[in-house]
Design a protein around this motif. Structure first.
Motif, PDB file in Angstrom:
ATOM      1  N   ASN A  10       0.817  -1.210   0.000  1.00 42.05           N
ATOM      2  CA  ASN A  10       0.000   0.000   0.000  1.00 42.05           C
ATOM      3  C   ASN A  10       0.857   1.270   0.000  1.00 42.05           C
ATOM      4  O   ASN A  10       0.381   2.349   0.272  1.00 42.05           O
ATOM      5  CB  ASN A  10      -0.991   0.012   1.170  1.00 42.05           C
ATOM      6  N   TRP A  38      -6.066  -3.872  -7.752  1.00 50.70           N
ATOM      7  CA  TRP A  38      -6.189  -2.878  -6.681  1.00 50.70           C
ATOM      8  C   TRP A  38      -7.319  -3.310  -5.760  1.00 50.70           C
ATOM      9  O   TRP A  38      -8.382  -3.705  -6.219  1.00 50.70           O
ATOM     10  CB  TRP A  38      -6.483  -1.502  -7.273  1.00 50.70           C
ATOM     11  N   GLU A  40      -9.280  -2.500  -1.740  1.00 42.36           N
ATOM     12  CA  GLU A  40      -9.428  -1.629  -0.573  1.00 42.36           C
ATOM     13  C   GLU A  40      -8.790  -2.322   0.635  1.00 42.36           C
ATOM     14  O   GLU A  40      -8.805  -3.554   0.732  1.00 42.36           O
ATOM     15  CB  GLU A  40     -10.909  -1.354  -0.302  1.00 42.36           C
ATOM     16  N   THR A  48      -4.918   2.484  -0.869  1.00 45.51           N
ATOM     17  CA  THR A  48      -5.335   1.283  -1.589  1.00 45.51           C
ATOM     18  C   THR A  48      -4.155   0.322  -1.738  1.00 45.51           C
ATOM     19  O   THR A  48      -3.020   0.750  -1.895  1.00 45.51           O
ATOM     20  CB  THR A  48      -5.867   1.690  -2.975  1.00 45.51           C
TER      21      THR A  48
END
Length: 110
Positions: A10, A38, A40, A48
């Motif tokens: 990240n 990608w 969350e 991200t």
């Protein structure tokens, strides 16, 4: 032994995933990677994540594979302290070794 690993970052995501892949290719000949995705963050507040899966065959023991994955994380400057602050330079988890599920890949389940 059929082996599956999961990579995630990240922070400077593309750079760190690419660098980890280069280091992994030096140790595990024939390793292949999925296209990065990608995702969350799960369970932490952070930017991200960029994630991918690595697949390879190895004669190394489970412990040797684990040790090498941790060594790459350390070479790249990742640490438990960074993770506690929500910064993951690189996280490489051993997901499957042979028929043994070592760790679930949580971002695949979302």
């Amino acid at each position: 032994m059929k082996t599956i690993i999961a990579l995630g970052s990240n922070s400077k995501q593309e750079e760190n995933i690419s660098k980890a892949q280069i280091l992994l290719k030096q140790r595990f000949k024939g390793i292949r990677f999925s296209n990065p995705v990608w995702t969350e963050p799960i369970g932490i507040e952070s930017d991200t994540f960029l994630n991918c899966i690595g697949y390879f065959e190895t004669e190394y023991s489970l412990e040797q594979v684990r040790d090498y994955l941790k060594a790459i994380e350390q070479i790249m400057g990742d640490s438990h302290e960074n993770h506690q602050r929500g910064m993951v330079l690189i996280d490489i988890d051993l997901a499957q070794y042979g028929d043994k599920i070592v760790k679930e890949i949580i971002w695949l389940q979302e």
